[in-house]
Design a protein around this motif. Structure first.
Motif, PDB file in Angstrom:
ATOM      1  N   VAL A 667     -45.759 -58.713 -18.577  1.00 36.55           N
ATOM      2  CA  VAL A 667     -44.948 -59.837 -19.047  1.00 36.55           C
ATOM      3  C   VAL A 667     -44.448 -60.661 -17.858  1.00 36.55           C
ATOM      4  O   VAL A 667     -44.450 -61.903 -17.885  1.00 36.55           O
ATOM      5  CB  VAL A 667     -43.752 -59.324 -19.891  1.00 36.55           C
ATOM      6  CG1 VAL A 667     -42.828 -60.473 -20.259  1.00 36.55           C
ATOM      7  CG2 VAL A 667     -44.261 -58.617 -21.143  1.00 36.55           C
ATOM      8  N   ARG A 670     -47.189 -62.828 -16.437  1.00 40.27           N
ATOM      9  CA  ARG A 670     -47.462 -63.978 -17.313  1.00 40.27           C
ATOM     10  C   ARG A 670     -46.374 -65.033 -17.177  1.00 40.27           C
ATOM     11  O   ARG A 670     -46.663 -66.229 -17.074  1.00 40.27           O
ATOM     12  CB  ARG A 670     -47.571 -63.497 -18.768  1.00 40.27           C
ATOM     13  CG  ARG A 670     -47.719 -64.637 -19.767  1.00 40.27           C
ATOM     14  CD  ARG A 670     -48.037 -64.117 -21.161  1.00 40.27           C
ATOM     15  NE  ARG A 670     -47.098 -63.106 -21.617  1.00 40.27           N
ATOM     16  CZ  ARG A 670     -45.883 -63.382 -22.125  1.00 40.27           C
ATOM     17  NH1 ARG A 670     -45.470 -64.631 -22.224  1.00 40.27           N
ATOM     18  NH2 ARG A 670     -45.093 -62.414 -22.536  1.00 40.27           N
ATOM     19  N   LYS A 671     -45.114 -64.616 -17.177  1.00 43.14           N
ATOM     20  CA  LYS A 671     -44.011 -65.576 -17.080  1.00 43.14           C
ATOM     21  C   LYS A 671     -43.975 -66.287 -15.729  1.00 43.14           C
ATOM     22  O   LYS A 671     -43.505 -67.418 -15.630  1.00 43.14           O
ATOM     23  CB  LYS A 671     -42.686 -64.861 -17.331  1.00 43.14           C
ATOM     24  CG  LYS A 671     -42.499 -64.436 -18.782  1.00 43.14           C
ATOM     25  CD  LYS A 671     -41.146 -63.779 -19.004  1.00 43.14           C
ATOM     26  CE  LYS A 671     -40.938 -63.438 -20.479  1.00 43.14           C
ATOM     27  NZ  LYS A 671     -39.632 -62.760 -20.705  1.00 43.14           N
ATOM     28  N   CYS A 700     -54.030 -57.345 -17.756  1.00 45.29           N
ATOM     29  CA  CYS A 700     -53.231 -58.377 -18.418  1.00 45.29           C
ATOM     30  C   CYS A 700     -53.703 -58.610 -19.850  1.00 45.29           C
ATOM     31  O   CYS A 700     -52.904 -58.964 -20.739  1.00 45.29           O
ATOM     32  CB  CYS A 700     -53.296 -59.687 -17.640  1.00 45.29           C
ATOM     33  SG  CYS A 700     -52.460 -59.639 -16.034  1.00 45.29           S
ATOM     34  N   GLU A 703     -52.080 -57.258 -23.249  1.00 44.51           N
ATOM     35  CA  GLU A 703     -51.004 -57.960 -23.943  1.00 44.51           C
ATOM     36  C   GLU A 703     -51.597 -59.156 -24.697  1.00 44.51           C
ATOM     37  O   GLU A 703     -52.243 -60.020 -24.094  1.00 44.51           O
ATOM     38  CB  GLU A 703     -49.961 -58.434 -22.929  1.00 44.51           C
ATOM     39  CG  GLU A 703     -48.729 -58.984 -23.606  1.00 44.51           C
ATOM     40  CD  GLU A 703     -47.917 -59.871 -22.662  1.00 44.51           C
ATOM     41  OE1 GLU A 703     -46.769 -60.151 -22.997  1.00 44.51           O
ATOM     42  OE2 GLU A 703     -48.443 -60.296 -21.635  1.00 44.51           O
ATOM     43  N   PRO A 704     -51.382 -59.263 -26.014  1.00 44.66           N
ATOM     44  CA  PRO A 704     -51.994 -60.344 -26.807  1.00 44.66           C
ATOM     45  C   PRO A 704     -51.654 -61.746 -26.304  1.00 44.66           C
ATOM     46  O   PRO A 704     -52.517 -62.628 -26.283  1.00 44.66           O
ATOM     47  CB  PRO A 704     -51.436 -60.109 -28.217  1.00 44.66           C
ATOM     48  CG  PRO A 704     -51.130 -58.644 -28.254  1.00 44.66           C
ATOM     49  CD  PRO A 704     -50.690 -58.291 -26.869  1.00 44.66           C
ATOM     50  N   GLU A 705     -50.404 -61.973 -25.881  1.00 43.29           N
ATOM     51  CA  GLU A 705     -50.029 -63.308 -25.416  1.00 43.29           C
ATOM     52  C   GLU A 705     -50.787 -63.687 -24.141  1.00 43.29           C
ATOM     53  O   GLU A 705     -51.195 -64.839 -23.952  1.00 43.29           O
ATOM     54  CB  GLU A 705     -48.520 -63.374 -25.177  1.00 43.29           C
ATOM     55  CG  GLU A 705     -47.701 -63.289 -26.466  1.00 43.29           C
ATOM     56  CD  GLU A 705     -46.215 -63.436 -26.179  1.00 43.29           C
ATOM     57  OE1 GLU A 705     -45.863 -64.091 -25.192  1.00 43.29           O
ATOM     58  OE2 GLU A 705     -45.410 -62.879 -26.950  1.00 43.29           O
ATOM     59  N   SER A 706     -50.962 -62.718 -23.255  1.00 43.15           N
ATOM     60  CA  SER A 706     -51.744 -62.982 -22.044  1.00 43.15           C
ATOM     61  C   SER A 706     -53.204 -63.207 -22.388  1.00 43.15           C
ATOM     62  O   SER A 706     -53.883 -64.036 -21.765  1.00 43.15           O
ATOM     63  CB  SER A 706     -51.618 -61.811 -21.061  1.00 43.15           C
ATOM     64  OG  SER A 706     -50.287 -61.663 -20.621  1.00 43.15           O
ATOM     65  N   VAL A 708     -54.393 -64.640 -25.003  1.00 34.67           N
ATOM     66  CA  VAL A 708     -54.556 -66.015 -25.482  1.00 34.67           C
ATOM     67  C   VAL A 708     -54.776 -66.967 -24.302  1.00 34.67           C
ATOM     68  O   VAL A 708     -55.639 -67.855 -24.337  1.00 34.67           O
ATOM     69  CB  VAL A 708     -53.324 -66.443 -26.304  1.00 34.67           C
ATOM     70  CG1 VAL A 708     -53.405 -67.928 -26.647  1.00 34.67           C
ATOM     71  CG2 VAL A 708     -53.220 -65.621 -27.579  1.00 34.67           C
ATOM     72  N   ILE A 709     -53.994 -66.762 -23.233  1.00 34.54           N
ATOM     73  CA  ILE A 709     -54.130 -67.614 -22.035  1.00 34.54           C
ATOM     74  C   ILE A 709     -55.485 -67.388 -21.375  1.00 34.54           C
ATOM     75  O   ILE A 709     -56.163 -68.345 -20.967  1.00 34.54           O
ATOM     76  CB  ILE A 709     -52.977 -67.331 -21.050  1.00 34.54           C
ATOM     77  CG1 ILE A 709     -51.621 -67.588 -21.702  1.00 34.54           C
ATOM     78  CG2 ILE A 709     -53.125 -68.167 -19.792  1.00 34.54           C
ATOM     79  CD1 ILE A 709     -50.437 -67.170 -20.849  1.00 34.54           C
ATOM     80  N   ASN A 744     -58.382 -57.401 -28.152  1.00 36.59           N
ATOM     81  CA  ASN A 744     -57.192 -58.203 -28.431  1.00 36.59           C
ATOM     82  C   ASN A 744     -57.488 -59.673 -28.710  1.00 36.59           C
ATOM     83  O   ASN A 744     -56.561 -60.456 -28.935  1.00 36.59           O
ATOM     84  CB  ASN A 744     -56.219 -58.107 -27.255  1.00 36.59           C
ATOM     85  CG  ASN A 744     -55.686 -56.707 -27.064  1.00 36.59           C
ATOM     86  OD1 ASN A 744     -54.954 -56.180 -27.894  1.00 36.59           O
ATOM     87  ND2 ASN A 744     -56.074 -56.071 -25.973  1.00 36.59           N
ATOM     88  N   LYS A 746     -58.673 -62.988 -30.777  1.00 35.34           N
ATOM     89  CA  LYS A 746     -58.741 -63.404 -32.179  1.00 35.34           C
ATOM     90  C   LYS A 746     -60.199 -63.719 -32.513  1.00 35.34           C
ATOM     91  O   LYS A 746     -60.858 -64.447 -31.784  1.00 35.34           O
ATOM     92  CB  LYS A 746     -57.873 -64.647 -32.399  1.00 35.34           C
ATOM     93  CG  LYS A 746     -56.379 -64.377 -32.269  1.00 35.34           C
ATOM     94  CD  LYS A 746     -55.573 -65.650 -32.519  1.00 35.34           C
ATOM     95  CE  LYS A 746     -54.073 -65.369 -32.376  1.00 35.34           C
ATOM     96  NZ  LYS A 746     -53.261 -66.597 -32.580  1.00 35.34           N
TER      97      LYS A 746
END
Length: 920
Positions: A667, A670-671, A700, A703-706, A708-709, A744, A746
């Motif tokens: 996290v 990513r941030k 990385c 983590e699903p949010e990472s 996506v990036i 992970n 989509k």
């Protein structure tokens, strides 16, 4: 207009260019002068003739230079590349790992460059991978060969900008860029010459010149130009432009001459000539695996051998060169050294020291006029002053690589090793310092060891033993410290080879180095830590370093103000931190905080590389990662992902890859905006960097949010393209990184299908010989096969027979992922039957005898799927699967229990059905 200008050429260019006249221009000039009734006409006539001669001379001179102009053509370059391809491939004896064009399309004129670049004279672009440097992107043009900016992106775009000097041909360029290429090319030369000699012997043909056949083939089109290059045209601009040019014949002649000198030397000392050894790629953090026997000298991974293994050209002063006055003055002093008495010798030595001995002209002047032989002979005298003067001069001039080799050839090292036993401490210091300078190449280090130099140098480290006059304790303490410092300096140079490391350890060097590490003298600490850093690459040394409590002192010296000392301490920690206990010791002694604080000092790149390397290795332990998060080191590491040299980036990305194994750190990365620079690094060519960056991106992607990036930045496609990388480590790391990406993402099934040829590429990787590649690819197939459409595609590509072929393996990691892949692939069509037909079932049963629970679970699940086919059930029963599965039904692992029970159930149903059929 034409009537008024009957002879326009003469009007424009002068009467000398009058095409209508047939008499020579010199007669025109003489005629003009004699017609004039001038008393000075004779002087004018002579002046005119002189100017005419000067004009002709300058014209001829210009023509000679013009003949040196390089004009390559597509045919010549193609022949060069095809010949280099013939001698390229895997293995230490090949000249290159690979060489290939960037474009497969060839125009009708033989060029491969785009038409708009052909206007600039460019012919083609070549990707060359030498053994010891990174892949080079080279432009071949009519003017010569030069390094360009490389590929700018994955689409194959070339940065056409020139990044260095222009060389006359491809071979000359590669010889200056890769020491390994130069050495192996010389070996091919000798091999070609030997084959030619054998071929010519029956015919008794005259011996050919020393020019090698291989280079002759490559540069046949430029033969006349190479011959012209041997003429000395002075320091003009054209000569500089053509430099560096290598005359292979001169190199061979020098080597033959040097070998003959060495043979004479060996006969004198009764020894054997030493074998030449292959060079090792430079780089301190590059890991080199060594054989267990290690009978020959093998450099450690921290060994830095740049000029050591390739013989440098023997630069002699030209006979007609403009030599400086110092050259002749030194020549006179050498004559005094040769023929003078003791007083004259000392005066001559002192006078010689007044020259700037750091200047190469003075260094080579001493060598060229026979001064080296005299200086080395003076070391055998009984006069201490002569020895001191000689050693002081040798110490200064031995910084020159050619002088070092000449000293070894003349037998200077054994004499210096004997001086280490001298009762005079200044002689010990000077001899040790000179040995430190000379022992920069492998042969010199071997000579030091063979003459007992390692043991004597280790003895110099014992300051207490050296101090023999307590009446003047303070004075002698200072001298003893200097003796120990010089001894450590020499050991530092000698410790760049495995055999010398072992000799230092057996001579008791580790306890003495540990004792010296407690001193406060920084000039002492640097060579001591440098020696430990070199030796820490060996497992035996790392164990001894822990036993001697050296880590505590290394951590303490991280807080020093001396940048060089900080660098070597960090590098030593990097070497030692492969061991878990050492990583814990670094944390317990408070070493993580100074490492984190040094990350903010980015001006010294060598120190930064050492510090980031130490942080990377320490981050392997989770407790250390927690500490680094407290010290805000992770944010600093993310900031170092841009505008840093590759040796720093490799370590930074390696550290982030370890840190990102934890959710909080993923996290944080990513941030801090770390995903994009990580993905950007996927387009590089550095093997170590690609291995680390793929691991970091894969961590990385958990983590699903990472994820996506990563998907938005096209990171998955870049990872997939790395499966085509020639290095197996990069392939394996990229495959492991793809697993969490597929898990992970989509609509992962559609994403995988969108990569043209991607599924076929993955299936073909099952033909690899590398176990890590096979295990990682099996893991990728397991994730791909979760989508039924993708499973159908890979089945059509022949995944079943390829997986079956791998079943007979003893590698537990490969067994686990192979069994998981087979389990998934059984869920399509008649794949269950196909696995039985390809004899994959019986080897799987043997996996149940492994000691790894993960292998048991994966195997039981695969057998459960396969047991739905009757023939597979029979095979399992025949190979004793039932008994093994019954033991696993009681396992605490629920998935293993269910799979084992389901498999036994299927086997039992088949048995009951068979029994009913037999006895209705």
């Amino acid at each position: 207009m034409l009537s008024a200008n009957r002879n326009p050429v003469a009007k424009i260019l002068g009467m000398d260019y009058n095409t209508m006249k047939e008499d020579p221009s010199i007669l025109n000039i003489l005629d003009k002068i004699t017609k004039e009734d001038d008393p000075e006409s004779e002087v004018k006539m002579k002046m005119a003739m002189l100017l005419e001669e000067l004009d002709l001379h300058l014209l001829n001179y210009s023509l000679k230079h013009a003949s040196l102009e390089i004009h390559l053509n597509p045919v010549t370059i193609k022949k060069d590349i095809e010949l280099l391809k013939h001698f390229s491939g895997q293995g230490e004896q090949t000249v290159l790992e690979s060489i290939e064009y960037t474009s497969d399309y060839e125009f009708s004129n033989g060029c491969r460059a785009p038409p708009w670049r052909q206007l600039h004279g460019e012919i083609c672009y070549v990707l060359v991978k030498p053994h010891d440097v990174e892949t080079l992107c080279i432009t071949c043009c009519a003017e010569g060969v030069f390094l360009n900016g490389g590929k700018t992106d994955d689409e194959g775009e070339i940065n056409y900008e020139r990044k260095g000097a222009i060389y006359k041909d491809l071979v000359t360029f590669l010889k200056h860029k890769s020491a390994k290429f130069s050495e192996n090319m010389s070996k091919q030369t000798r091999l070609t010459e030997e084959q030619q000699k054998v071929k010519d012997q029956p015919k008794k043909a005259p011996k050919k010149k020393e020019a090698d056949a291989l280079h002759k083939s490559i540069t046949s089109s430029n033969k006349s130009k190479l011959e012209n290059n041997q003429i000395n045209f002075g320091k003009n601009q054209m000569t500089k432009r053509l430099e560096p040019s290598v005359n292979w014949k001169t190199d061979v002649d020098f080597k033959v001459r040097r070998i003959s000198v060495r043979d004479t030397q060996e006969k004198k000392h009764g020894g054997r000539p030493e074998k030449s050894t292959p060079p090792v790629s430079p780089g301190r953090a590059q890991l080199v695996h060594k054989n267990a026997d290690k009978t020959e000298e093998i450099p450690s991974e921290s060994s830095s051998e740049s000029e050591e293994d390739e013989e440098p050209p023997d630069h002699r002063q030209e006979a007609n060169a403009d030599l400086p006055s110092e050259y002749w003055q030194i020549q006179k002093l050498v004559k005094y050294l040769k023929g003078g008495n003791q007083t004259a010798t000392v005066i001559a030595l002192c006078s010689m020291r007044d020259f700037n001995l750091a200047q190469e002209t003075c260094q080579l002047a001493i060598r060229d006029v026979g001064g080296l032989e005299v200086l080395i002979n003076l070391l055998d005298t009984d006069e201490v002053k002569c020895k001191i003067g000689s050693l002081k001069i040798l110490k200064e001039i031995s910084y020159n690589p050619q002088i070092r080799r000449n000293i070894v050839d003349l037998g200077g090292l054994p004499v210096m090793v004997n001086i280490l036993d001298s009762p005079h401490k200044i002689l010990k210091c000077l001899a040790a310092e000179t040995i430190a300078n000379v022992a920069k190449f492998r042969r010199a280090r071997r000579v030091v060891r063979h003459h007992g130099g390692i043991t004597k140098l280790v003895a110099l480290l014992d300051c207490a033993q050296n101090s023999t006059e307590p009446a003047q304790a303070s004075l002698y303490d200072e001298r003893d410290v200097e003796v120990a410092r010089c001894g450590a300096l020499a050991l530092w140079s000698c410790s760049k080879s495995y055999a010398n490391k072992e000799a230092i350890r057996k001579a008791g060097g580790i306890p003495l180095l540990a004792q010296l590490l407690k001193t406060s003298h920084e000039n002492m600490l640097i060579p001591v830590v440098g020696t430990l850093q070199e030796c820490a690459s060996e497992e035996s040394y790392r164990a001894a370093i822990k036993a001697e409590r050296i880590i505590e002192n290394l951590v303490k010296n991280l807080n020093s103000e001396n940048e060089q000392l900080q660098e070597h301490c960090a590098m030593a920690i990097y070497q030692c931190a492969e061991d878990e206990e050492t990583r814990d010791l670094v944390r317990l002694h408070g070493g993580l905080k100074p490492l984190a604080s040094l990350l903010n000092k980015t001006d010294n790149k060598e120190r930064l590389a050492a510090v980031t390397g130490a942080i990377w290795k320490c981050s392997i332990s989770k407790e250390n990662v927690t500490k680094f998060r407290e010290y805000r080191a992770i944010e600093t590491l993310v900031g170092l992902l841009t505008d840093q040299p590759e040796e720093v980036l490799v370590n930074v990305v390696g550290a982030l890859g370890e840190c990102c194994q934890e959710y909080e750190n993923r996290v944080l990365v990513r941030k801090c905006g770390g995903i994009q620079p990580l993905v950007n690094l996927l387009v590089g060519i550095n093997q170590a960097l690609l291995v680390n960056v793929t691991k970091a991106v894969g961590a990385c992607a958990v983590e699903p949010e990472s994820m996506v990036i990563i998907d938005r930045l096209d990171g998955v496609r870049l990872l997939w393209s790395l499966l085509k990388n020639p290095h197996p480590d990069v392939k394996a790391s990229a495959a492991w990184a793809l697993c969490p990406c597929i898990q992970n993402a989509k609509d992962a099934g559609e994403m995988v299908r969108s990569f043209v040829g991607g599924l076929e590429l993955v299936v073909n990787l099952l033909k690899s010989d590398n176990k890590e590649v096979l295990a990682s690819v099996c893991a990728v197939i397991t994730n791909i096969a979760k989508d039924q459409e993708n499973l159908a595609v890979i089945t059509d590509h022949g995944v079943v027979p390829l997986l079956s072929k791998l079943a007979n393996t003893n590698n537990d990691k490969l067994r686990q992922h192979l069994a998981e892949a087979i389990s998934r692939c059984c869920m399509w069509g008649r794949n269950k039957v196909a696995f039985g037909e390809h004899k994959a079932v019986a080897p799987l049963v043997r996996y149940l005898k492994s000691n790894d629970t993960n292998v048991h679970r994966a195997t039981a699940q695969a057998l459960y799927q396969l047991s739905e086919d009757a023939n597979n059930c029979i095979t399992m029963h025949e190979n004793g699967a039932v008994k093994l599965l019954l033991d696993m039904v009681g396992s605490p692992d629920q998935d293993l229990q269910e799979a084992a029970a389901g498999c036994i159930s299927n086997i039992r149903r088949l048995a009951l059905a068979t029994e009913k059929a037999r006895y209705p």
